[in-house]
Design a protein around this motif. Structure first.
Motif, PDB file in Angstrom:
ATOM      1  N   GLU A 163       0.811  -1.211   0.000  1.00 16.94           N
ATOM      2  CA  GLU A 163       0.000   0.000   0.000  1.00 16.94           C
ATOM      3  C   GLU A 163       0.844   1.261   0.000  1.00 16.94           C
ATOM      4  OE1 GLU A 163      -3.247  -0.001   2.648  1.00 16.94           O
ATOM      5  OE2 GLU A 163      -3.805  -2.064   2.167  1.00 16.94           O
ATOM      6  N   THR A 164       1.137   1.732  -1.179  1.00 14.37           N
ATOM      7  CA  THR A 164       1.873   2.979  -1.301  1.00 14.37           C
ATOM      8  C   THR A 164       0.966   3.992  -1.982  1.00 14.37           C
ATOM      9  OG1 THR A 164       2.753   2.170  -3.387  1.00 14.37           O
ATOM     10  CG2 THR A 164       4.150   1.910  -1.463  1.00 14.37           C
ATOM     11  N   GLU A 165       1.403   5.229  -2.008  1.00 15.29           N
ATOM     12  CA  GLU A 165       0.593   6.231  -2.682  1.00 15.29           C
ATOM     13  C   GLU A 165       1.060   6.396  -4.109  1.00 15.29           C
ATOM     14  OE1 GLU A 165       0.046   9.899  -0.725  1.00 15.29           O
ATOM     15  OE2 GLU A 165      -0.773   8.943   1.076  1.00 15.29           O
ATOM     16  N   PHE A 166       0.133   6.776  -4.954  1.00 11.14           N
ATOM     17  CA  PHE A 166       0.506   7.052  -6.335  1.00 11.14           C
ATOM     18  C   PHE A 166       0.528   8.558  -6.515  1.00 11.14           C
ATOM     19  CE2 PHE A 166      -0.303   7.457 -10.938  1.00 11.14           C
ATOM     20  CZ  PHE A 166       0.758   6.691 -11.389  1.00 11.14           C
ATOM     21  N   HIS A 167       1.704   9.069  -6.802  1.00 11.72           N
ATOM     22  CA  HIS A 167       1.850  10.519  -6.883  1.00 11.72           C
ATOM     23  C   HIS A 167       1.497  11.043  -8.277  1.00 11.72           C
ATOM     24  CE1 HIS A 167       3.390  14.497  -6.108  1.00 11.72           C
ATOM     25  NE2 HIS A 167       4.055  14.415  -7.246  1.00 11.72           N
ATOM     26  N   ILE A 168       0.664  12.065  -8.305  1.00 11.26           N
ATOM     27  CA  ILE A 168       0.309  12.682  -9.585  1.00 11.26           C
ATOM     28  C   ILE A 168       0.601  14.177  -9.517  1.00 11.26           C
ATOM     29  CG2 ILE A 168      -1.588  13.244 -11.160  1.00 11.26           C
ATOM     30  CD1 ILE A 168      -2.919  10.609 -10.254  1.00 11.26           C
ATOM     31  N   GLU A 169       1.422  14.656 -10.446  1.00  7.46           N
ATOM     32  CA  GLU A 169       1.717  16.076 -10.495  1.00  7.46           C
ATOM     33  C   GLU A 169       0.430  16.824 -10.857  1.00  7.46           C
ATOM     34  OE1 GLU A 169       3.346  13.686 -11.940  1.00  7.46           O
ATOM     35  OE2 GLU A 169       5.460  13.807 -11.384  1.00  7.46           O
ATOM     36  N   PRO A 170       0.124  17.899 -10.115  1.00  6.80           N
ATOM     37  CA  PRO A 170      -1.143  18.607 -10.342  1.00  6.80           C
ATOM     38  C   PRO A 170      -1.351  19.025 -11.806  1.00  6.80           C
ATOM     39  CG  PRO A 170      -0.029  19.485  -8.409  1.00  6.80           C
ATOM     40  CD  PRO A 170       0.896  18.482  -9.015  1.00  6.80           C
ATOM     41  N   GLU A 171      -0.270  19.412 -12.476  1.00  4.29           N
ATOM     42  CA  GLU A 171      -0.445  19.897 -13.848  1.00  4.29           C
ATOM     43  C   GLU A 171      -0.807  18.779 -14.830  1.00  4.29           C
ATOM     44  OE1 GLU A 171       2.267  19.941 -12.050  1.00  4.29           O
ATOM     45  OE2 GLU A 171       4.079  19.458 -13.214  1.00  4.29           O
ATOM     46  N   LEU A 172      -0.674  17.530 -14.385  1.00  2.00           N
ATOM     47  CA  LEU A 172      -1.015  16.411 -15.271  1.00  2.00           C
ATOM     48  C   LEU A 172      -2.448  15.928 -15.076  1.00  2.00           C
ATOM     49  CD1 LEU A 172       2.123  14.056 -15.023  1.00  2.00           C
ATOM     50  CD2 LEU A 172       1.662  15.838 -16.707  1.00  2.00           C
ATOM     51  N   THR A 173      -3.069  16.380 -13.995  1.00  2.00           N
ATOM     52  CA  THR A 173      -4.339  15.767 -13.584  1.00  2.00           C
ATOM     53  C   THR A 173      -5.394  15.719 -14.684  1.00  2.00           C
ATOM     54  OG1 THR A 173      -3.921  17.233 -11.727  1.00  2.00           O
ATOM     55  CG2 THR A 173      -5.529  15.534 -11.397  1.00  2.00           C
ATOM     56  N   LEU A 174      -5.623  16.860 -15.334  1.00  2.00           N
ATOM     57  CA  LEU A 174      -6.712  16.903 -16.309  1.00  2.00           C
ATOM     58  C   LEU A 174      -6.462  15.943 -17.475  1.00  2.00           C
ATOM     59  CD1 LEU A 174      -9.359  18.058 -17.302  1.00  2.00           C
ATOM     60  CD2 LEU A 174      -8.065  19.891 -18.422  1.00  2.00           C
ATOM     61  N   GLU A 175      -5.277  16.066 -18.068  1.00  2.00           N
ATOM     62  CA  GLU A 175      -4.947  15.189 -19.200  1.00  2.00           C
ATOM     63  C   GLU A 175      -5.017  13.722 -18.802  1.00  2.00           C
ATOM     64  OE1 GLU A 175      -1.883  15.443 -22.454  1.00  2.00           O
ATOM     65  OE2 GLU A 175      -1.241  17.116 -21.187  1.00  2.00           O
ATOM     66  N   LEU A 176      -4.540  13.452 -17.586  1.00  2.06           N
ATOM     67  CA  LEU A 176      -4.506  12.078 -17.105  1.00  2.06           C
ATOM     68  C   LEU A 176      -5.922  11.534 -16.925  1.00  2.06           C
ATOM     69  CD1 LEU A 176      -2.288  10.048 -16.348  1.00  2.06           C
ATOM     70  CD2 LEU A 176      -2.501  10.803 -13.992  1.00  2.06           C
ATOM     71  N   MET A 177      -6.806  12.377 -16.431  1.00  2.00           N
ATOM     72  CA  MET A 177      -8.196  11.946 -16.250  1.00  2.00           C
ATOM     73  C   MET A 177      -8.848  11.637 -17.579  1.00  2.00           C
ATOM     74  SD  MET A 177      -9.707  14.238 -13.169  1.00  2.00           S
ATOM     75  CE  MET A 177     -11.128  14.662 -14.119  1.00  2.00           C
ATOM     76  N   MET A 178      -8.578  12.477 -18.572  1.00  2.00           N
ATOM     77  CA  MET A 178      -9.167  12.243 -19.892  1.00  2.00           C
ATOM     78  C   MET A 178      -8.663  10.923 -20.467  1.00  2.00           C
ATOM     79  SD  MET A 178      -8.814  16.153 -21.170  1.00  2.00           S
ATOM     80  CE  MET A 178      -9.178  15.957 -22.887  1.00  2.00           C
ATOM     81  N   ALA A 179      -7.369  10.669 -20.312  1.00  5.27           N
ATOM     82  CA  ALA A 179      -6.803   9.423 -20.821  1.00  5.27           C
ATOM     83  C   ALA A 179      -7.345   8.227 -20.044  1.00  5.27           C
ATOM     84  CB  ALA A 179      -5.286   9.460 -20.726  1.00  5.27           C
ATOM     85  N   ALA A 180      -7.464   8.379 -18.727  1.00  3.69           N
ATOM     86  CA  ALA A 180      -7.964   7.287 -17.902  1.00  3.69           C
ATOM     87  C   ALA A 180      -9.396   6.945 -18.270  1.00  3.69           C
ATOM     88  CB  ALA A 180      -7.876   7.660 -16.422  1.00  3.69           C
ATOM     89  N   ASN A 181     -10.160   7.969 -18.565  1.00  3.12           N
ATOM     90  CA  ASN A 181     -11.538   7.766 -18.965  1.00  3.12           C
ATOM     91  C   ASN A 181     -11.595   6.972 -20.269  1.00  3.12           C
ATOM     92  OD1 ASN A 181     -14.382   8.181 -19.009  1.00  3.12           O
ATOM     93  ND2 ASN A 181     -14.077   9.812 -20.505  1.00  3.12           N
ATOM     94  N   TYR A 182     -10.754   7.359 -21.218  1.00  2.11           N
ATOM     95  CA  TYR A 182     -10.697   6.673 -22.505  1.00  2.11           C
ATOM     96  C   TYR A 182     -10.263   5.218 -22.342  1.00  2.11           C
ATOM     97  CZ  TYR A 182      -8.746   5.326 -27.015  1.00  2.11           C
ATOM     98  OH  TYR A 182      -8.419   4.647 -28.155  1.00  2.11           O
ATOM     99  N   LEU A 183      -9.321   4.988 -21.427  1.00  2.00           N
ATOM    100  CA  LEU A 183      -8.770   3.642 -21.255  1.00  2.00           C
ATOM    101  C   LEU A 183      -9.559   2.780 -20.269  1.00  2.00           C
ATOM    102  CD1 LEU A 183      -4.979   4.528 -21.132  1.00  2.00           C
ATOM    103  CD2 LEU A 183      -6.131   3.257 -22.932  1.00  2.00           C
ATOM    104  N   HIS A 184     -10.615   3.360 -19.692  1.00  4.98           N
ATOM    105  CA  HIS A 184     -11.370   2.666 -18.637  1.00  4.98           C
ATOM    106  C   HIS A 184     -10.426   2.133 -17.568  1.00  4.98           C
ATOM    107  CE1 HIS A 184     -15.289   2.750 -20.630  1.00  4.98           C
ATOM    108  NE2 HIS A 184     -14.574   2.712 -21.721  1.00  4.98           N
ATOM    109  N   THR A 185      -9.649   3.030 -17.014  1.00  7.20           N
ATOM    110  CA  THR A 185      -8.642   2.642 -16.041  1.00  7.20           C
ATOM    111  C   THR A 185      -8.967   3.243 -14.678  1.00  7.20           C
ATOM    112  OG1 THR A 185      -6.956   2.464 -17.704  1.00  7.20           O
ATOM    113  CG2 THR A 185      -6.182   2.785 -15.481  1.00  7.20           C
TER     114      THR A 185
END
Lengths: 98, 117
Positions: free
Chosen positions: A76-98
């Motif tokens: 159980e570790t944390e997954f670090h996400i840089e704030p400036e990546l959040t939006l793009e990452l969410m869009m990609a995650a949505n597309y990939l059903h991840t």
């Protein structure tokens, strides 16, 4: 790990990420591509191109796949996400059903 | 009185992965801290077809050359570490570390009018 057990994900800028199929299948979209009968032409060669996903985001996604496998096995570790990546990452995650 | 269970050290024998990079390609490799560099090179051989003796692995960002006989843990290669792969060239010398970063491309993409996502 054999070559057949890996899949190559290619970003918008043509960068290649070679990852374990098990990791890639964290994404429901990629899982469908790899397992559907008949198959997508790309996946038969073990390559999937994502013209819409930038390299930085695609690498983050691959890191997430591996993190997710570790987490599932009890680490159980944390997954670090840089704030400036959040939006793009969410869009990609949505597309990939991840 | 029962012995308290020993807390597991986080990087004990639990799985980790490293990112091996060369040019525009990144190989994600699953491994354990006790694995040797030679074993890592054997894995890379399976997916890149490059013979073990033609590979050299360099830990970034300090550019430390990794030795075949030592383990990942010995050389402080941690989970999510970035390792550069260089290959032996025709003249028997190893090539320089060469990793292309995506930022180098942003300029030209914007000039193309390509969408940014």
């Amino acid at each position: 790990m054999k070559k057949e057990d890996t899949v190559m994900l290619i970003s918008a800028e043509g960068f290649e990420f070679v990852i374990d199929k098990k990791a890639a299948m964290v994404s429901q979209t990629i899982r469908n591509m790899l397992t559907s009968p008949g198959g997508f032409s790309e996946t038969e060669h073990g390559k999937v191109t994502f013209p819409e996903i930038s390299t930085t985001i695609l690498e983050k996604i691959c890191q997430y796949f591996y993190w997710s496998l570790q987490y599932a096995s009890g680490k159980e570790t944390e997954f670090h996400i840089e704030p400036e990546l959040t939006l793009e990452l969410m869009m990609a995650a949505n597309y990939l059903h991840t | 009185m029962s012995q308290p269970s020993r807390p597991k050290s986080p990087d004990d024998q639990t799985g980790m992965y490293i990112r091996v990079k060369r040019n525009k390609t990144t190989y994600f490799l699953q491994c354990v801290p006790s694995e040797t560099i030679l074993q890592i090179k054997e894995k890379l051989h399976e997916i890149t077809d490059q013979p073990v003796e033609n590979q050299r692995l360099i830990l970034l960002p300090n550019r430390e050359m990794l030795e075949d006989s030592k383990s990942l843990a010995d050389q402080k290669v941690e989970n999510d570490a970035v390792v550069a792969l260089t290959l032996r060239k025709d003249d028997n010398e190893f090539e320089e570390v060469n990793i292309v970063r995506p930022n180098d491309f942003y300029q030209s993409r914007e000039a193309d009018g390509g969408s940014n996502w």
